[in-house]
Motif scaffolding. Structure first.
Motif, short mmCIF file in Angstrom:
data_model
loop_
_atom_site.label_atom_id
_atom_site.label_comp_id
_atom_site.label_asym_id
_atom_site.label_seq_id
_atom_site.Cartn_x
_atom_site.Cartn_y
_atom_site.Cartn_z
N VAL A 165 0.85 -1.18 0.00
CA VAL A 165 0.00 0.00 0.00
C VAL A 165 0.89 1.22 0.00
O VAL A 165 1.71 1.41 0.89
CB VAL A 165 -0.93 0.02 1.24
CG1 VAL A 165 -1.77 1.27 1.24
CG2 VAL A 165 -1.79 -1.23 1.26
N TRP A 166 0.72 2.07 -1.03
CA TRP A 166 1.56 3.26 -1.15
C TRP A 166 1.16 4.30 -0.12
O TRP A 166 0.00 4.50 0.17
CB TRP A 166 1.44 3.84 -2.55
CG TRP A 166 2.11 2.98 -3.57
CD1 TRP A 166 1.52 2.04 -4.36
CD2 TRP A 166 3.49 2.95 -3.86
NE1 TRP A 166 2.44 1.43 -5.14
CE2 TRP A 166 3.68 1.97 -4.86
CE3 TRP A 166 4.59 3.65 -3.40
CZ2 TRP A 166 4.91 1.68 -5.39
CZ3 TRP A 166 5.82 3.36 -3.94
CH2 TRP A 166 5.98 2.40 -4.91
N TRP A 185 1.37 4.41 3.02
CA TRP A 185 0.60 3.93 4.16
C TRP A 185 0.95 4.66 5.45
O TRP A 185 0.12 4.76 6.35
CB TRP A 185 0.76 2.43 4.33
CG TRP A 185 2.13 2.00 4.73
CD1 TRP A 185 3.15 1.68 3.91
CD2 TRP A 185 2.63 1.85 6.05
NE1 TRP A 185 4.26 1.34 4.62
CE2 TRP A 185 3.96 1.43 5.94
CE3 TRP A 185 2.08 2.00 7.32
CZ2 TRP A 185 4.76 1.19 7.06
CZ3 TRP A 185 2.87 1.75 8.43
CH2 TRP A 185 4.20 1.35 8.28
N ARG A 186 2.13 5.17 5.57
CA ARG A 186 2.51 5.84 6.81
C ARG A 186 1.75 7.14 7.02
O ARG A 186 1.67 7.64 8.12
CB ARG A 186 4.01 6.11 6.82
CG ARG A 186 4.83 4.85 7.02
CD ARG A 186 6.29 5.18 7.14
NE ARG A 186 7.06 4.03 7.49
CZ ARG A 186 7.72 3.27 6.63
NH1 ARG A 186 7.69 3.54 5.36
NH2 ARG A 186 8.42 2.24 7.05
N TRP A 187 1.23 7.74 5.95
CA TRP A 187 0.53 9.01 6.07
C TRP A 187 -1.00 8.86 6.02
O TRP A 187 -1.72 9.82 6.20
CB TRP A 187 0.98 9.96 4.96
CG TRP A 187 2.39 10.41 5.16
CD1 TRP A 187 2.83 11.35 6.02
CD2 TRP A 187 3.53 9.90 4.50
NE1 TRP A 187 4.19 11.47 5.94
CE2 TRP A 187 4.66 10.59 5.01
CE3 TRP A 187 3.76 8.94 3.53
CZ2 TRP A 187 5.95 10.35 4.58
CZ3 TRP A 187 5.04 8.71 3.11
CH2 TRP A 187 6.12 9.41 3.63
N ARG A 188 -1.50 7.67 5.78
CA ARG A 188 -2.94 7.45 5.71
C ARG A 188 -3.52 7.25 7.11
O ARG A 188 -2.85 6.77 8.01
CB ARG A 188 -3.26 6.21 4.88
CG ARG A 188 -2.95 6.39 3.43
CD ARG A 188 -3.32 5.17 2.67
NE ARG A 188 -3.04 5.38 1.26
CZ ARG A 188 -3.48 4.59 0.33
NH1 ARG A 188 -4.20 3.54 0.62
NH2 ARG A 188 -3.19 4.84 -0.93
N ARG A 189 -4.79 7.60 7.24
CA ARG A 189 -5.47 7.35 8.52
C ARG A 189 -5.68 5.84 8.66
O ARG A 189 -6.16 5.18 7.75
CB ARG A 189 -6.82 8.06 8.56
CG ARG A 189 -6.68 9.55 8.61
CD ARG A 189 -8.04 10.17 8.86
NE ARG A 189 -7.98 11.61 8.79
CZ ARG A 189 -7.63 12.38 9.80
NH1 ARG A 189 -7.33 11.86 10.96
NH2 ARG A 189 -7.60 13.69 9.65
N ASN A 190 -5.33 5.35 9.82
CA ASN A 190 -5.43 3.92 10.05
C ASN A 190 -5.39 3.71 11.56
O ASN A 190 -4.50 4.23 12.22
CB ASN A 190 -4.26 3.22 9.37
CG ASN A 190 -4.31 1.72 9.51
OD1 ASN A 190 -5.00 1.17 10.37
ND2 ASN A 190 -3.55 1.04 8.67
#
Length: 188
Positions: free
Chosen positions: A9-10, A12-17
């Motif tokens: 997943v590109w 991914w460190r900056w996406r809400r999760n």
């Protein structure tokens, strides 16, 4: 090991999760900053080194002069083969006489003239690099200096990443300590 990770997943460190920890966000920004520093440091140091070497070699071409010297003692070897070291004598621009070792044609006899290069003080030096040789030498030195300087931010990143990884493992341990007692309970 990649088979257990799932699809990539590109960003991914900056996406809400809900599973993303603060350490993951810090690591993401650190990766971005590190790559920017690596490129910036490598390019700037490489260009500065290249410029410095080019200036030094241009100064040598401008200041060093060829001088005719006389071979003081017979040079070893047979005439016509390669260059050998021999003792020579020359006069500097200010008229002072100097002696030293220089490369001359093999088999040269005492009194034979040879061309040597001197600096402004009259000391023997090597023949200065041509413009094309100077450009190549400067480019190689610049590339090596730039690559060497770029390792500094990379090493810093590796040290930071090790610390972040330890912190991530500590957070996993804390989470397991909280939830491990729940796994042993019956849910009837």
């Amino acid at each position: 090991m990649a088979a257990f990770r799932g699809p990539r997943v590109w960003l991914w460190r900056w996406r809400r999760n809900p599973l993303r920890r603060r350490v993951d966000a810090v690591e993401g920004w650190a990766v971005l900053a590190t790559w920017a520093l690596i490129v910036l440091t490598g390019v700037l140091v490489g260009l500065a080194s290249t410029h410095s070497v080019e200036q030094g070699l241009a100064r040598e071409r401008a200041e060093w002069r060829p001088v005719t010297a006389l071979v003081v003692e017979d040079a070893p070897g047979t005439a016509g083969s390669e260059k050998v070291w021999a003792k020579v004598r020359w006069s500097a621009a200010d008229g002072t006489r100097h002696t030293g070792q220089a490369r001359v044609d093999s088999g040269s006899t005492a009194g034979t003239s040879a061309t040597v290069w001197t600096d402004p003080q009259g000391r023997l030096v090597t023949e200065p690099a041509t413009e094309s040789e100077a450009r190549l030498r400067a480019a190689l030195v610049g590339a090596l200096a730039g690559a060497s300087a770029a390792t500094v931010p990379y090493v810093g990143w590796r040290l930071l990443r090790g610390r972040l990884e330890r912190r991530r493992m500590e957070e996993w341990d804390e989470a397991w300590e909280r939830f491990d007692p729940m796994w042993g309970r019956n849910t009837r």
